[in-house]
Scaffold this active site. Structure first.
Site, PDB file in Angstrom:
ATOM      1  N   GLN A 239       0.837  -1.201   0.000  1.00 24.49           N
ATOM      2  CA  GLN A 239       0.000   0.000   0.000  1.00 24.49           C
ATOM      3  C   GLN A 239       0.871   1.251   0.000  1.00 24.49           C
ATOM      4  OE1 GLN A 239      -3.164  -0.515   2.745  1.00 24.49           O
ATOM      5  NE2 GLN A 239      -3.831   1.590   2.718  1.00 24.49           N
TER       6      GLN A 239
ATOM      7  N   SER B 195       4.392  -6.372   2.847  1.00 30.75           N
ATOM      8  CA  SER B 195       3.055  -6.258   3.452  1.00 30.75           C
ATOM      9  C   SER B 195       1.983  -6.811   2.507  1.00 30.75           C
ATOM     10  CB  SER B 195       2.796  -4.801   3.852  1.00 30.75           C
ATOM     11  OG  SER B 195       1.591  -4.673   4.575  1.00 30.75           O
ATOM     12  N   LEU B 196       1.084  -5.958   2.024  1.00 29.40           N
ATOM     13  CA  LEU B 196       0.085  -6.387   1.043  1.00 29.40           C
ATOM     14  C   LEU B 196       0.737  -7.152  -0.116  1.00 29.40           C
ATOM     15  CD1 LEU B 196      -2.598  -6.135  -0.696  1.00 29.40           C
ATOM     16  CD2 LEU B 196      -1.663  -3.953  -1.464  1.00 29.40           C
TER      17      LEU B 196
ATOM     18  N   ARG C  45      -9.055  -8.590   3.517  1.00 30.13           N
ATOM     19  CA  ARG C  45      -8.037  -7.954   4.360  1.00 30.13           C
ATOM     20  C   ARG C  45      -8.250  -6.444   4.409  1.00 30.13           C
ATOM     21  NH1 ARG C  45      -2.627  -5.704   3.516  1.00 30.13           N
ATOM     22  NH2 ARG C  45      -1.096  -6.535   5.001  1.00 30.13           N
TER      23      ARG C  45
ATOM     24  N   HIS D  49       0.256  -3.525  11.095  1.00 30.98           N
ATOM     25  CA  HIS D  49       1.330  -4.362  11.631  1.00 30.98           C
ATOM     26  C   HIS D  49       1.625  -4.052  13.101  1.00 30.98           C
ATOM     27  CE1 HIS D  49       1.791  -6.003   7.684  1.00 30.98           C
ATOM     28  NE2 HIS D  49       1.850  -4.775   7.197  1.00 30.98           N
TER      29      HIS D  49
ATOM     30  N   GLN E   6       0.844 -12.072   9.858  1.00 30.85           N
ATOM     31  CA  GLN E   6       1.435 -10.865   9.270  1.00 30.85           C
ATOM     32  C   GLN E   6       0.782  -9.558   9.711  1.00 30.85           C
ATOM     33  OE1 GLN E   6       0.540  -8.777   5.879  1.00 30.85           O
ATOM     34  NE2 GLN E   6       2.167  -9.641   4.627  1.00 30.85           N
TER      35      GLN E   6
END
Length: 299
Positions: A9, A88-89, A113, A200, A249
């Site tokens: 992102q 991440s994503l 998500r 996170h 995650q």
């Protein structure tokens, strides 16, 4: 050895994916399939929306995923990864590209998500800040002190992007307090980020619970190459391990520096970033001067 990496992102921009859609039949077919799966025309927002439209988590995440995965698929025979990873994503994109998840299931999970994270952000105002120029151990120590003694909520290291750049995440007041202490400790900058929540961090627990249910119902396959996952920076090929790491995650740190270092230790010399922007190329360049990092056009 060739490694392919996928952004998270923040890499989005208006017009992303339009060239692919206009010039490649396979890309057009996949974008239209995505519109059907999501139940709205995300392509309209990606190609012609505003920055504000694109910044909504529920739009940003599927948009970046689609641009990344469709870019990789449209490489055809040129897409021959020895290993993949995503920030991440981007880990979802890396798993689809490596064959651990189908395109359709990957998109459904990314959308689930995004919606779960948006809900968690709205339930508890929180934020993130980028710390430049202070050692990881100092940042970790200050986060721990603020969380345990300041009475302003929780703050944790969230993204280990490259040596000298670490993003922290948590309650707004705890972030503010940590930024003051981090500057006093000698950081060059402590920069609040324009994000909707504490990604996170433990504040994402409600989103994690929601996403876990969706991940556990989804079929994962053995990927065609190792996927280096954010939670531990290590390569994984076992579908069950991959699932558990993906569940962890959302509330764990993104160990991107460790992912890249592990990939280099395992033989990666050439990194191709698939998707919008050049953020990962910049990070990889700061992690190692011994490897090359570039976009698809130079692959």
């Amino acid at each position: 050895m060739k490694a392919f990496v996928f952004p998270g992102q923040g890499a989005q921009f208006v017009g992303m994916g339009k060239d692919l859609y206009d010039n490649n039949e396979k890309a057009k077919e996949l974008f239209e399939k995505a519109n059907d799966i999501l139940g709205y025309r995300i392509t309209d927002i990606m190609f012609e929306g505003t920055d504000e439209d694109l910044r909504q988590t529920k739009v940003t995440q599927p948009a970046v995923f689609l641009h990344s995965v469709i870019s990789a698929i449209c490489m055809g025979e040129a897409f021959q990864p020895a290993m993949t990873a995503g920030h991440s994503l981007g880990e979802f994109s890396a798993l689809v590209a490596a064959g651990a998840l189908s395109f359709e299931d990957g998109l459904r999970l990314v959308y689930a998500r995004a919606m779960a994270m948006q809900k968690a952000c709205e339930a508890q105002p929180s934020t993130m800040a980028a710390i430049i120029g202070l050692g990881d151990e100092d940042v970790e120590r200050i986060c721990k002190e603020v969380s345990e003694t300041a009475g302003k909520g929780v703050v944790v290291p969230a993204n280990y992007n490259n040596p000298g750049q670490l993003v922290i995440s948590g309650n707004i007041e705890a972030i503010e307090e940590a930024c003051v202490r981090i500057k006093e400790a000698g950081a060059k900058r402590a920069l609040p980020l324009k994000v909707g929540g504490a990604f996170h961090s433990p504040l994402m627990q409600p989103a994690k619970d929601e996403l876990q249910a969706a991940i556990e119902k989804t079929a994962f396959a053995t990927p065609k190459c190792p996927v280096y996952q954010n939670v531990d920076g290590k390569p994984h090929t076992d579908p069950e391990e991959i699932k558990q790491n993906l569940i962890a995650q959302l509330t764990s740190s993104v160990r991107w520096t460790q992912c890249v270092q592990s990939m280099i230790a395992d033989g990666a010399t050439d990194f191709t970033e698939c998707g919008p922007g050049k953020a990962l190329q910049g990070m990889i360049g700061k992690i190692s001067k011994e490897v090359t990092a570039h976009g698809i056009e130079e692959a």
